[in-house]
Write an enzyme that holds these catalytic residues in place. Structure first.
Site, PDB file in Angstrom:
ATOM      1  N   HIS A  70       0.676  -3.044   9.300  1.00  0.00           N
ATOM      2  CA  HIS A  70       1.983  -2.837   9.149  1.00  0.00           C
ATOM      3  C   HIS A  70       2.838  -2.177  10.304  1.00  0.00           C
ATOM      4  O   HIS A  70       2.299  -1.314  10.869  1.00  0.00           O
ATOM      5  CB  HIS A  70       2.160  -2.049   7.701  1.00  0.00           C
ATOM      6  N   HIS A 109       0.920  -1.437  -0.026  1.00  0.00           N
ATOM      7  CA  HIS A 109      -0.094   0.030   0.169  1.00  0.00           C
ATOM      8  C   HIS A 109       0.972   1.303  -0.041  1.00  0.00           C
ATOM      9  O   HIS A 109       0.480   2.155  -0.683  1.00  0.00           O
ATOM     10  CB  HIS A 109      -0.985  -0.077   1.154  1.00  0.00           C
TER      11      HIS A 109
END
Length: 458
Positions: free
Chosen positions: A220, A166
């Site tokens: 993350h 991302h």
């Protein structure tokens, strides 16, 4: 790759969590003699045994950072989480997904912005492939949950964590579009100062939202995002320096282009690292590298045959209100092509593979069943977990008087359904996604022009 959720509550002070927290960090690993064992020491032993020493060493260093940063992320979530922010960062994460790009990219070609679309494909495909390559190479987990509460839509939690795809995609795309905006403002003066600064603001908000959202949602670690941002900058910089050279090569190299691009695509697919767990990263890598192949072949063929000058510059006639009807037709054609081609290849490829296997040692990938071990691919194999095939779903189970309905708030793992892969799936994806790119980049725009619909809106 499946997950196991530990027991316990998520530990947040408020009970209005409008998301589906996933508490999964340990990998559900098994060996023939010890099926189903999932204790952490055993899991680490499996990684050390399966991975080469240098991959295991890199993974151990990153894993130590993930463990340390998980505590920091958990404290950050306790301080700043709010139901509205949960919804904002959860749903804005779809702006960095492969599905978003794979549906949106064809529109740039349908509207005649071929150079813009080709550049976006190169940048995004490079980012997805490199990030997927590193994920399957290192096999680093996402932040530990608990203490972190993960919020996700779809199946992204099934992938490894390092680096953040991302972050890579959002940064590279924001910088790529910024280059066009800056050129329009400084060199061609096509836009005003207010439009220029507003565009820059939107790009900054987009990139920051996606990158910080990966931390906020617990998907993350800081290391994952920093490396992802770094990759995005490097990919954009490399494209900026090489775009003119690559574009000229596609337009002037004649038959060298397909004879070079096709083997490179197949080699990138073949040499993608084998992960310890069944990770969807490989399927995403196949999809995007195949789209890149298709777009490169489109540019070569359109110049080689003169299609770009005769058809791809035609202007749409009539009121622009009919434009979206034409583009809806294009998207529908792509999905029909995908279903038909995939079904056809699933019938044709396995017998061919079995015939070749009698004389050659065919490449075999872990978690993929060779054609010699099955007679027919089941109908369920038509479903896939790759870019266009993923299901984005958030389950709803309950209601609160003050909020109406609340999303599921459970510590338990979702029911695990084994996904079987077949060797024919690999080449099928290459053909299907390269074909989609060829349809979007040349086939459908030329068809629009021949039908008198035009391509460019003005």
């Amino acid at each position: 790759m499946s997950t196991q959720a530990p027991s316990g509550q998520d530990g947040h002070a408020y009970d209005k969590t409008p998301i589906h927290p996933t508490h999964h960090d340990k990998l559900e690993l098994s060996q023939p003699d010890k099926p189903g064992r999932t204790d952490a020491p055993y899991a680490e032993d499996v990684y050390d045994a399966v991975l080469p020493w240098w991959r295991a060493t890199i993974r151990a260093r990153i894993l130590s950072s993930v463990k340390r940063e998980s505590q920091i992320l958990a404290r950050m979530q306790e301080c700043i989480r709010h139901p509205w922010l949960d919804l904002y960062f959860l749903y804005s994460s779809t702006l960095g997904t492969h599905t978003f790009f794979m549906i949106g990219l064809p529109l740039t070609f349908f509207f005649g912005y071929e150079e813009l679309g080709r550049g976006l494909v190169i940048v995004l495909a490079s980012g997805v492939y490199i990030a997927s390559f590193l994920k399957d190479l290192i096999c680093s987990p996402r932040p530990m949950a608990p203490p972190v509460t993960r919020m996700t839509i779809g199946t992204h939690h099934l992938e490894y964590g390092f680096p953040s795809t991302h972050s890579t995609n959002s940064v590279s795309m924001a910088l790529f579009i910024f280059g066009y905006v800056r050129n329009a403002y400084i060199e061609s003066t096509a836009i005003s100062s207010s439009v220029y600064y507003a565009s820059c603001t939107v790009l900054v908000i987009y990139a920051v939202t996606v990158v910080f959202g990966r931390l906020y949602t617990g998907m993350h670690s800081f290391t994952d995002c920093v490396v992802g941002v770094f990759l995005g900058v490097i990919i954009w910089g490399a494209y900026t320096m090489m775009k003119e050279t690559f574009g000229n090569w596609l337009a002037t190299a004649h038959w060298i282009v397909p004879s070079t691009m096709i083997p490179i695509c197949l080699l990138l697919v073949h040499y993608h690292p084998h992960p310890v767990d069944d990770c969807p990263c490989f399927e995403d890598a196949i999809a995007f590298v195949s789209v890149l192949l298709g777009i490169a072949l489109c540019r070569w063929h359109s110049v080689y045959s003169g299609v770009d000058e005769r058809f791809l510059s035609s202007v749409m006639p009539g009121p622009q209100g009919t434009v979206w009807t034409w583009e809806d037709t294009g998207i529908l054609v792509i999905f029909v092509f995908r279903i038909f081609t995939k079904s056809l290849l699933h019938l044709v490829l396995p017998p061919i593979f079995r015939l070749l296997a009698s004389s050659f040692d065919l490449p075999h990938r872990r978690f993929y069943i060779p054609a010699t071990d099955y007679r027919h691919m089941p109908v369920s194999a038509i479903g896939e977990r790759s870019a266009l095939g993923r299901t984005s779903e958030v389950k709803r189970r309950g209601a609160k008087p003050n909020n109406g309905s609340l999303l599921e708030n459970s510590n338990g793992p979702p029911p695990h359904k084994e996904v079987k892969h077949y060797d024919a799936d690999v080449l099928t994806k290459v053909v299907v996604y390269a074909g989609i790119a060829i349809l979007a980049g040349e086939g459908l725009p030329v068809t629009f022009a021949l039908l008198g619909w035009g391509v460019k809106p003005w």
